[in-house]
Design an enzyme around this catalytic site. Structure first.
Site, mmCIF file in Angstrom:
data_model
loop_
_atom_site.group_PDB
_atom_site.id
_atom_site.type_symbol
_atom_site.label_atom_id
_atom_site.label_comp_id
_atom_site.label_asym_id
_atom_site.label_seq_id
_atom_site.Cartn_x
_atom_site.Cartn_y
_atom_site.Cartn_z
ATOM 1 N N ASP A 284 -5.092 10.245 10.717
ATOM 2 C CA ASP A 284 -4.824 11.213 10.567
ATOM 3 C C ASP A 284 -2.767 11.237 11.081
ATOM 4 O OD1 ASP A 284 -3.398 14.203 9.680
ATOM 5 O OD2 ASP A 284 -5.224 14.808 11.818
HETATM 6 C C1 BGC Z 1 -3.222 16.571 9.656
HETATM 7 C C2 BGC Z 1 -3.849 17.314 8.692
HETATM 8 C C3 BGC Z 1 -2.392 16.580 7.737
HETATM 9 C C4 BGC Z 1 -1.551 15.702 8.683
HETATM 10 C C5 BGC Z 1 -0.563 15.953 7.272
HETATM 11 C C6 BGC Z 1 -1.919 16.163 10.438
HETATM 12 O O1 BGC Z 1 -1.378 16.109 11.649
HETATM 13 O O2 BGC Z 1 -4.066 16.855 11.065
HETATM 14 O O3 BGC Z 1 -4.047 18.078 8.108
HETATM 15 O O4 BGC Z 1 -3.074 16.692 6.770
HETATM 16 O O5 BGC Z 1 -1.254 15.920 9.319
HETATM 17 O O6 BGC Z 1 0.379 16.303 7.331
#
Ligand code: BGC
Length: 745
Positions: A284
């Site tokens: 993530d």
């Molecule tokens: C979120 C993800 C997301 C990623 C990219 C993160 O902060 O937890 O779900 O896909 O950002 O935007």
């Protein structure tokens, strides 16, 4: 070449390819031949994903050397880069690199791209997996036309805590329903196969147990037994994997003290080992570096070591792979084989997507214009939005409203706003006007005839104590035959990093309802929200309530369709609605306990609250229709079965009201005695059926060993002989028919 010569050439070439068929390289062989050309630096490059400068969904690392890094083959993917023009410009730079390995373009296409669909939790209320597959299909068609080849969706985290802002992004509390929805969404995004022009890679996230963050605080720790993990939190991921999901994303939380990003048990042992997942795992946003904050590693060097060892293949934005992997290899801490494994997984997907054949295949500006202005998409969005609206209350059968009403007062802070309807993960598409939304006001105007007068007053703001607008709202209400009040949250009050301890309807909105009801008029309340809110006054006093969530671009028309009966609501809640925050977490499939509480009046040494009901405001599976359904004639083909056997269950459903409608018939089971305590009921099947007024249909279910199985103490998937209760109902509480049967050894 003229056409005939061209045709002959194709034929000969085609035949040659068939003859040479044995020599056509498999994807793995192609991957190996590229790997053979790559330096260690180029391999590590494939494992990095950076944010583009257009928009950010996490803390940004300023970096103006991005283009140069791409030219040097040091980047595998970009996120938050959209639109064919922009995607093409970055891909052109990648084509200047030594090996010309194309970039992947990832984006959070969570509930639509240009066409915005209802937020995922709302869509889940439809229990209509075909509709959800279609909305993902359309989102993929639009996103791929806009240059994207990878969506960070579906979020398949089970969520039982409405304080958690990301509850809006999943399918609710139940692993069975959640697994079917996960499958539908993966199939929708990925279409028939990766490599088709309108297919994007899906990403099952966040692996794992992110939805169980303690206290509902985003990014918080998770502490859970293996039994709960396997039984409730992993099945949706397993379903996504079985549906062929191309990628997984790990998560921000620690699980029992080990950050998910550096968690070998989750990624290497379960996902890549036991489940034999062939795609790749992305971290993530920044989660590799965040393991330092967790206190699990000392620095970026150790963070990179922990993540790659655990099985994380791509680093989203933390840059620890870029900064430390080469050194880790030199220091013999990371075998090259681990790097190779990750890179192969990533390259395989690039081949499958067809990017090596044509890196610009998702960059056709003409197709982008066409697909992003496709009227069929709006039509589908309107239909699924109507299917997502939950009728919670309908006193005196106030709804559906007649189209001949003379005066309607449409009041509230959410009547006129446009963008609010889009919900949290709205994609701002560059070069295209994506601001098209049918507001609630417009939807109502579109619906009513010339003889109906529409009056409006805002009444109050979403938040704050100001009641100055009440007087005008009351004036307007007094002139009307019926009042519709649209209240709720702002769309950015639920979503990532939007956890809340107070989930009441904000501000003075419920006071406005009270004032309006004092006029003696009937009031239909529309509740717009991303989560289950607490609204006891409204639940007890409003004449009718529609939970409209955030419905997307076609919100206004869909709401009007339901208000006036052009669509008879059929949605049912996929998550329990608490009476009070004090009840959270509250879910239907709880254990009985040794001292079960069965009423709210008896607190005699039982598992109740002394000051609060133990029952939710609205239970899992609840939702009304404008018509009524009778359940009858439950029949089981036998009362005893062995584990190789099956029991056929049939039940007759009759539409006993005046409108055609759909009913979601739910089948629950309880295993009366288990070596591990079993829940008081578990959803094991359902059917959504459509019945004309007066019509009856018999529906069938099959009980087999799979439906009776659970993870025992040793985490083996077993069905234990014994007695089972069978419950067929219109919700987890509204059980209409029961029977029992026995599994014999
Ligand atoms: C979120 C993800 C997301 C990623 C990219 C993160 O902060 O937890 O779900 O896909 O950002 O935007």
């Amino acid at each position: 070449m003229n056409k005939i010569v061209q045709g002959a050439f194709c034929l000969i070439f085609g035949m040659l390819s068939i003859v040479a068929g044995a020599q056509v390289k498999s994807v793995d062989q192609k991957v190996d031949s590229v790997m053979g050309l790559m330096t260690l630096e180029e391999k590590i490059g494939q494992m990095n994903q950076y944010n583009d400068d257009w928009t950010a969904t996490g803390p940004v690392t300023l970096d103006n050397t991005k283009a140069e890094q791409i030219r040097q083959g040091q980047l595998g993917s970009l996120l938050n880069c959209m639109g064919t023009r922009r995607v093409r410009s970055w891909q052109m730079i990648a084509m200047q690199s030594r090996l010309k390995i194309p970039l992947l373009f990832g984006q959070d296409v969570i509930h639509g791209y240009k066409t915005t669909f209802p937020i995922p939790l709302a869509e889940a209320c439809s229990w209509d997996t075909n509709a959800m597959e279609l909305s993902a299909r359309i989102a993929a068609t639009e996103a791929s036309a806009g240059g994207i080849n990878w969506t960070f969706a579906p979020m398949v985290d089970i969520a039982r805590d409405p304080r958690w802002g990301r509850v809006m992004e999943g399918a609710g509390e139940d692993p069975y329903l959640g697994s079917l929805i996960a499958t539908a969404r993966v199939k929708g995004f990925q279409g028939k196969k990766l490599g088709d022009l309108n297919a994007v890679m899906a990403c099952a996230k966040h692996f794992a147990a992110y939805g169980a963050a303690i206290g509902g605080r985003d990014y918080n720790s998770v502490d859970m037994s293996d039994r709960l993990l396997w039984e409730v939190y992993l099945p949706t991921f397993k379903a996504a994997e079985e549906a062929g999901v191309a990628t997984f994303m790990n998560s921000f939380n620690d699980l029992n003290g080990v950050p998910a990003t550096g968690n070998k048990y989750l990624q290497r042992d379960i996902l890549k080992g036991k489940w034999d997942f062939k795609g790749f795992v992305v971290s993530d946003w920044g989660s590799i570096g965040e393991m330092i904050n967790h206190g699990n590693v000392k620095d970026g060097y150790e963070a990179a070591l922990s993540a790659i060892t655990a099985g994380c293949d791509m680093d989203m934005e933390s840059r620890n792979y870029k900064d430390h992997l080469a050194q880790l290899v030199k220091d013999n801490k990371v075998p090259v084989a681990l790097i190779d494994e990750a890179v192969k997984r990533i390259l395989r997907k690039k081949f499958e997507l067809g990017l090596f054949d044509d890196p610009y295949r998702f960059c056709n500006a003409e197709r982008e214009q066409r697909e992003l202005n496709n009227p069929a998409h709006a039509k589908a969005a309107r239909e699924i939005a109507a299917k997502s609206i939950v009728l919670l209350k309908n006193e005196h059968q106030l709804l559906p409203l007649s189209k001949n009403i003379k005066v309607i007062a449409f009041i509230g802070p959410l009547v006129k706003p446009i963008m609010q309807n889009k919900g949290f993960w709205d994609v701002e598409v560059p070069d295209i006007d994506s601001s098209y939304v049918v507001s609630q006001w417009e939807g109502l105007k579109n619906k009513v005839g010339k003889n109906t007068k529409l009056l409006y007053a805002k009444g109050c703001a979403i938040e704050g104590e100001n009641r100055d607008g009440f007087a005008e709202a009351l004036e307007v209400a007094k002139q009307a035959d019926v009042v519709i009040l649209s209240i709720g949250e702002r769309r950015d009050m639920t979503g990532e990093a939007k956890s809340r301890s107070n989930i009441n309807i904000p501000g003075v909105q419920e006071d406005l309802l009270k004032a309006l009801l004092s006029t003696g008029k009937s009031v239909v309340v529309l509740i717009n929200a991303g989560r289950p809110l607490v609204f006891n006054y409204t639940a007890e006093h409003a004449t009718a309530i529609l939970y409209t969530w955030w419905l997307g671009s076609e919100a206004g028309d869909a709401i009007a369709d339901v208000l006036f009966g052009d669509y008879n609501p059929s949605a049912k809640l996929p998550i329990s609605f608490p009476l009070s925050v004090g009840q959270i977490p509250i879910y239907y499939s709880h254990f009985n306990t040794g001292r079960p509480a069965t009423s709210d009046t008896n607190h005699n040494y039982n598992s109740s609250y002394n000051d609060l009901s133990i029952f939710p405001r609205y239970e899992f599976g609840y939702g009304l229709s404008y018509t009524t359904f009778k359940y009858s004639n439950l029949q089981l083909s036998k009362k005893k079965m062995t584990s190789n056997d099956r029991i056929e269950v049939s039940v007759e459903i009759t539409n006993t009201g005046n409108y055609a409608g759909e009913e979601i018939v739910q089948l629950y089971l309880r295993d009366r005695v288990g070596s591990i305590v079993r829940p008081v009921k578990e959803l094991k099947d359902f059917r959504k059926i459509s019945l004309k007024a007066g019509e009856a249909k018999t529906i069938q279910f099959v009980i087999d060993k799979e439906k009776l199985s659970f993870y025992n103490q040793k985490l083996e998937w077993v069905a234990e002989p014994g007695d089972f209760d069978l419950m067929i109902g219109a919700s987890s509480k509204d059980i209409r028919l029961t029977d029992s049967f026995e599994l014999i050894p």
